[in-house]
Design an enzyme around this catalytic site. Structure first.
Site, PDB file in Angstrom:
ATOM      1  N   GLU A 285      -4.672  -3.003  -6.788  1.00  0.00           N
ATOM      2  CA  GLU A 285      -5.015  -1.818  -7.280  1.00  0.00           C
ATOM      3  C   GLU A 285      -5.573  -0.650  -6.000  1.00  0.00           C
ATOM      4  OE1 GLU A 285      -3.989  -0.493  -9.619  1.00  0.00           O
ATOM      5  OE2 GLU A 285      -3.573  -2.030 -10.911  1.00  0.00           O
TER       6      GLU A 285
ATOM      7  N   SER B 149       0.783  -1.243  -0.038  1.00  0.00           N
ATOM      8  CA  SER B 149      -0.011  -0.052   0.139  1.00  0.00           C
ATOM      9  C   SER B 149       0.945   1.120  -0.049  1.00  0.00           C
ATOM     10  CB  SER B 149      -0.997  -0.023   1.190  1.00  0.00           C
ATOM     11  OG  SER B 149      -1.831  -0.952   1.149  1.00  0.00           O
TER      12      SER B 149
HETATM   13  C1  ST9 Z   1      -1.632  -4.031  -9.022  1.00  0.00           C
HETATM   14  C2  ST9 Z   1      -1.956  -4.618 -10.295  1.00  0.00           C
HETATM   15  O1  ST9 Z   1      -2.353  -3.963  -7.965  1.00  0.00           O
HETATM   16  C3  ST9 Z   1      -3.044  -5.291 -10.331  1.00  0.00           C
HETATM   17  C4  ST9 Z   1      -3.409  -5.942 -11.964  1.00  0.00           C
HETATM   18  C5  ST9 Z   1      -3.497  -5.017 -12.817  1.00  0.00           C
HETATM   19  C6  ST9 Z   1      -3.817  -5.289 -14.313  1.00  0.00           C
HETATM   20  C7  ST9 Z   1      -4.111  -4.129 -15.017  1.00  0.00           C
HETATM   21  C8  ST9 Z   1      -4.435  -4.771 -16.542  1.00  0.00           C
HETATM   22  C9  ST9 Z   1      -5.207  -3.901 -17.307  1.00  0.00           C
HETATM   23  C10 ST9 Z   1      -5.532  -4.546 -18.524  1.00  0.00           C
HETATM   24  C11 ST9 Z   1      -6.065  -3.857 -19.554  1.00  0.00           C
HETATM   25  C12 ST9 Z   1      -6.824  -4.534 -20.692  1.00  0.00           C
HETATM   26  C13 ST9 Z   1      -6.905  -3.509 -21.786  1.00  0.00           C
HETATM   27  C14 ST9 Z   1      -7.966  -4.015 -22.848  1.00  0.00           C
HETATM   28  C15 ST9 Z   1      -9.009  -3.070 -23.120  1.00  0.00           C
HETATM   29  C16 ST9 Z   1     -10.343  -3.657 -23.990  1.00  0.00           C
HETATM   30  C17 ST9 Z   1     -11.540  -3.132 -23.926  1.00  0.00           C
HETATM   31  C18 ST9 Z   1     -12.665  -3.799 -24.408  1.00  0.00           C
HETATM   32  N1  ST9 Z   1      -5.769   9.646  -8.265  1.00  0.00           N
HETATM   33  O2  ST9 Z   1      -1.597  11.147  -1.445  1.00  0.00           O
HETATM   34  P1  ST9 Z   1      -0.315  11.045  -1.861  1.00  0.00           P
HETATM   35  C19 ST9 Z   1      -0.698  10.480  -6.979  1.00  0.00           C
HETATM   36  S1  ST9 Z   1      -0.364  -2.588  -8.999  1.00  0.00           S
HETATM   37  C20 ST9 Z   1      -4.735  10.079  -9.059  1.00  0.00           C
HETATM   38  O3  ST9 Z   1       0.573  12.184  -1.036  1.00  0.00           O
HETATM   39  P2  ST9 Z   1       1.281   9.070  -0.807  1.00  0.00           P
HETATM   40  C21 ST9 Z   1      -0.829  12.062  -7.249  1.00  0.00           C
HETATM   41  O4  ST9 Z   1       0.218  12.507  -8.068  1.00  0.00           O
HETATM   42  C22 ST9 Z   1      -0.259  -2.015  -7.372  1.00  0.00           C
HETATM   43  N2  ST9 Z   1      -3.533  10.437  -8.446  1.00  0.00           N
HETATM   44  O5  ST9 Z   1       0.214   9.769  -1.560  1.00  0.00           O
HETATM   45  C23 ST9 Z   1      -0.212  12.469  -5.816  1.00  0.00           C
HETATM   46  O6  ST9 Z   1       0.345  13.836  -5.826  1.00  0.00           O
HETATM   47  P3  ST9 Z   1      -0.337  15.036  -5.628  1.00  0.00           P
HETATM   48  C24 ST9 Z   1      -1.327  -1.266  -7.074  1.00  0.00           C
HETATM   49  C25 ST9 Z   1      -3.272  10.252  -7.329  1.00  0.00           C
HETATM   50  O7  ST9 Z   1       0.981   9.078   0.728  1.00  0.00           O
HETATM   51  C26 ST9 Z   1       0.732  11.301  -5.571  1.00  0.00           C
HETATM   52  O8  ST9 Z   1       0.275  10.206  -5.970  1.00  0.00           O
HETATM   53  N3  ST9 Z   1      -1.022  -0.206  -6.086  1.00  0.00           N
HETATM   54  C27 ST9 Z   1      -4.184   9.426  -6.409  1.00  0.00           C
HETATM   55  O9  ST9 Z   1       2.620   9.408  -1.287  1.00  0.00           O
HETATM   56  C28 ST9 Z   1       0.983  11.211  -4.095  1.00  0.00           C
HETATM   57  O10 ST9 Z   1      -0.260  11.133  -3.300  1.00  0.00           O
HETATM   58  C29 ST9 Z   1      -1.683   0.800  -5.633  1.00  0.00           C
HETATM   59  O11 ST9 Z   1      -2.952   1.057  -5.889  1.00  0.00           O
HETATM   60  C30 ST9 Z   1      -5.651   9.226  -6.892  1.00  0.00           C
HETATM   61  N4  ST9 Z   1      -6.633   8.462  -6.431  1.00  0.00           N
HETATM   62  O12 ST9 Z   1       1.027   7.457  -1.263  1.00  0.00           O
HETATM   63  C31 ST9 Z   1      -1.088   1.203  -4.328  1.00  0.00           C
HETATM   64  N5  ST9 Z   1      -3.824   9.118  -5.164  1.00  0.00           N
HETATM   65  O13 ST9 Z   1      -1.279  14.926  -4.054  1.00  0.00           O
HETATM   66  C32 ST9 Z   1      -2.274   1.607  -3.305  1.00  0.00           C
HETATM   67  C33 ST9 Z   1      -2.389   9.556  -5.190  1.00  0.00           C
HETATM   68  O14 ST9 Z   1       0.569  16.360  -5.782  1.00  0.00           O
HETATM   69  N6  ST9 Z   1      -1.552   2.793  -2.374  1.00  0.00           N
HETATM   70  N7  ST9 Z   1      -2.135  10.069  -6.437  1.00  0.00           N
HETATM   71  O15 ST9 Z   1      -1.472  15.189  -6.492  1.00  0.00           O
HETATM   72  C34 ST9 Z   1      -2.039   3.958  -2.626  1.00  0.00           C
HETATM   73  O16 ST9 Z   1      -2.805   4.617  -3.453  1.00  0.00           O
HETATM   74  C35 ST9 Z   1      -1.646   5.057  -1.668  1.00  0.00           C
HETATM   75  O17 ST9 Z   1      -2.669   5.687  -1.141  1.00  0.00           O
HETATM   76  C36 ST9 Z   1      -0.429   5.937  -2.251  1.00  0.00           C
HETATM   77  C37 ST9 Z   1       0.027   6.830  -1.080  1.00  0.00           C
HETATM   78  C38 ST9 Z   1       0.695   5.156  -2.429  1.00  0.00           C
HETATM   79  C39 ST9 Z   1      -0.943   6.904  -3.449  1.00  0.00           C
END
Ligand code: ST9
Length: 615
Positions: A451, A171
């Site tokens: 995710e 996370s």
């Molecule tokens: C995983 C892989 O789990 C799973 C499988 C994936 C497979 C994908 C395949 C896709 C297939 C596609 C097929 C296509 C075909 C289509 C056909 C159609 C018919 N929103 O709050 P801060 C950014 S992978 C946007 O301080 P911390 C933002 O830049 C692993 N941006 O966070 C922000 O800066 P600022 C997944 C966001 O305390 C910066 O981050 N792992 C958002 O530093 C820092 O933010 C995870 O998901 C957001 N919601 O870190 C990690 N949030 O603030 C989970 C942050 O300046 N952990 N940013 O804008 C987290 O999300 C944590 O909260 C953290 C915390 C890492 C963000």
């Protein structure tokens, strides 16, 4: 017979009757895809999904991919390869591409409708089809050379991965230790070990393009602690001659383990080691150090995909349970329980089975509506970005952001929970591998985890999507719900449910208010923030129920109007089901929100003050 039962009628109802896709398709950026073409596409995708794509779903769970540690390669099951080939040869992945990359001019809402069919049929196959989706993002973010990579990813049908997680950075992505050293020729050398990387090794495609977060070393202004110190690199499995597209030498990135898992076994989950024996060469994406923001473009897409997958699997589980309930004969009707010789009936006649079926149906259809409501905002974003006037782009983006944690967090939690009810409908038979539901449960569990876990979605929902948004989008959503509460559609048949919706809105608004107060108070006394943290998941789930109830009511309004005009005989039970579902959900689920609010408002410090030893 196929394991997969789709619900094309409900997909089309959402797209064309409720959320107005017919007004958007055939116009602006979607000129190439008019509503009739879209219906034709969905019918074909449905045939593929119920047919060849579904064929290897069960067998590839029983005979999963085989990892060879000596060669660090994976051999995929043969029948799965056939399903995957059928999927790729259909070229429906072009629905995901912009025009300049050979796309089909599709709207996001049509794409997510198609995605539900693929994901319900064979989610593992969909995950391996990541190349085109990732190529679109690379094309948007990348340098000219990287745009060429994107072209090749599409023309050569290469796979792709997102590489964030490490053994000690799950996370907490910002704890990642993988490093990047700049070479003299402007390329980078990546060193470190990543974990839980989906599709990172397999023999379905000739090449795999990894998008990797790593911390640059010795570069001014970047490489510091936390997520902001990370940069994004393109690291291929094989080097490539960009002019010809021919594969060159093997790059120094290898799958050093493939996990043994509870479910979704056909989808390889890999440990990926960079630069252990040979250098792992990468390129800085877009030649800018903006890694976490760039990676979040992939994550946002993937969070929508995970919510869609969860709901697709629950829909398949519900429809399997429904078929079983209509054919399984067991016990007498409850009204004849005293007559031991009374005729036995299909179990769908038993009140508790009906209750369980309606619980599943209401969440499946409400959450499918949530996907389509969110996707309709994504349509509007794309239209505004392509010069269509009269769309508030800023609000469309805020609404999409607000809804994503609900889609992902609520979608996955409710789907996993209710697939157990699908299984329960089968009695003891549901526990057997004779039916697909036990696999659906195992395969759906991952959706609450990857995710961003549900806890992460809850934190994101409150702190980023409300507080940081200055509550703009949640107020906008509340105003939209209020319109329905005060509206009159539904021919007088929905007045009691509107009142319940209004009450539920008040409960959720009070919950948001309480969290807001604690967040404010934490500026004086930081420990107040614990009260927020104890309730972010509760707020997420409660808002999910509110939005589901609202969207089911909107569907019921459309259904009543159709019943009042000239619904065909075939459609009458469908529309009547919509009205009954909205009423049932309002009466059976919305009253629970008052209890959630009371629990939330009574939060104190006790749980956080309890000694760890007392757990
Ligand atoms: C995983 C892989 O789990 C799973 C499988 C994936 C497979 C994908 C395949 C896709 C297939 C596609 C097929 C296509 C075909 C289509 C056909 C159609 C018919 N929103 O709050 P801060 C950014 S992978 C946007 O301080 P911390 C933002 O830049 C692993 N941006 O966070 C922000 O800066 P600022 C997944 C966001 O305390 C910066 O981050 N792992 C958002 O530093 C820092 O933010 C995870 O998901 C957001 N919601 O870190 C990690 N949030 O603030 C989970 C942050 O300046 N952990 N940013 O804008 C987290 O999300 C944590 O909260 C953290 C915390 C890492 C963000």
């Amino acid at each position: 017979m196929s394991h997969y039962r789709s619900n094309l009628r409900d997909l089309e109802f959402n797209l064309f009757e409720v959320f107005g896709a017919n007004e958007r398709l055939g116009t602006g950026p979607f000129t190439e895809m008019d509503p009739d073409t879209a219906r034709g596409a969905l019918a074909e995708i449905d045939r593929l999904s119920c047919g060849p794509l579904a064929e290897s779903y069960l067998s590839s769970d029983r005979n999963p991919p085989v990892y060879d540690p000596a060669t660090k390669t994976v051999t995929m099951p043969e029948d799965f390869k056939k399903s995957y080939r059928a999927l790729m040869d259909s070229e429906w992945w072009r629905l995901d591409l912009p025009d300049e990359l050979g796309g089909a001019g599709s709207s996001p809402s049509l794409r997510w409708a198609a995605a539900e069919l693929f994901l319900g049929s064979n989610p593992g196959a969909f995950l391996y089809m990541s190349g085109p989706g990732f190529a679109s993002i690379l094309n948007r973010l990348g340098t000219d050379d990287q745009k060429r990579w994107a072209e090749l990813m599409i023309s050569e049908e290469w796979g792709a991965t997102m590489v964030l997680t490490e053994p000690d950075a799950g996370s907490d992505v910002g704890a990642g230790r993988t490093k990047a050293f700049e070479n003299e020729d402007g390329t980078w050398r990546i060193e470190g070990v990543k974990r839980f990387i989906t599709s990172a090794e397999h023999d379905l495609t000739d090449n795999i393009v990894h998008l990797v977060l790593a911390r640059p070393v010795g570069v001014d202004g970047v490489g510091g602690p936390g997520t902001k110190g990370l940069s994004l690199f393109l690291v291929p499995k094989f080097h490539v001659d960009l002019a010809t597209g021919e594969l060159g030498e093997r790059n120094g990135v290898y799958a050093t383990n493939v996990e043994k898992k509870m479910g979704l076994k056909v989808s390889t989950t890999c440990e990926l080691t960079f630069g252990d024996q040979e250098p792992a060469v990468g390129w800085l994406v877009g030649d800018v150090h903006d890694g976490i923001a760039q990676m979040f473009q992939v994550i946002e897409y993937a969070r929508m995909m995970v919510g869609t997958k969860a709901i697709a699997q629950l829909s398949a589980g519900y429809l399997a349970a429904l078929d079983y309930a209509k054919t399984r004969v067991q016990g007498a009707d409850l009204t004849e329980m005293l007559d031991k010789a009374a005729p036995r009936v299909e179990i769908i006649n038993h009140p508790d089975v009906r209750r369980g079926l309606m619980l599943q149906k209401s969440y499946v259809e409400g959450m499918r509506a949530l996907i389509h409501y969110t996707a309709a905002w994504q349509d509007k974003i794309l239209m505004a970005q392509n010069g269509v006037e009269g769309i508030d782009l800023d609000m469309a983006e805020r609404m999409n952001d607000l809804l994503l944690p609900i889609v992902k967090g609520v979608g996955s939690e409710r789907s996993y929970e209710l697939l157990a009810t699908s299984l329960q409908t089968f009695g003891g038979s549901g526990y057997l591998q004779d039916y697909p539901v036990e696999q659906y449960i195992r395969d759906a569990k991952i959706d609450t985890l990857y995710e961003g876990t549900t806890a992460i979605q809850g934190l994101d929902f409150f702190f980023r999507k409300m507080v940081r948004d200055q509550f703009k989008s949640i107020f906008y959503l509340a105003a939209q719900i209020t319109e329905t509460v005060k509206g009159e559609a539904g021919n007088g048949q929905l007045s009691a449910e509107r009142e319940m919706l209004g009450k539920a809105l008040e409960e959720v608004q009070a919950m948001v208010g309480a969290l807001g107060q604690w967040a404010l108070a934490s500026q004086e006394n930081i420990s107040e923030v614990y009260k927020v943290g104890l309730n972010t998941t509760r707020l997420l789930m409660a808002t999910g129920d509110l939005v589901i109830a609202w969207l089911l009511l909107k569907q019921a309004e459309v259904a009543i109007a159709a019943l009042d005009s000239a619904a065909s005989d075939r459609d009458v039970p469908f529309y009547q089901g919509k009205v009954a579902t909205a009423k049932w959900f309002a009466r059976n689920r919305l009253p629970l929100l008052a209890a959630e609010r009371a629990i939330l408002e009574s939060t104190d410090d006790a749980l956080m003050e309890l000694a760890d030893e007392s757990f």
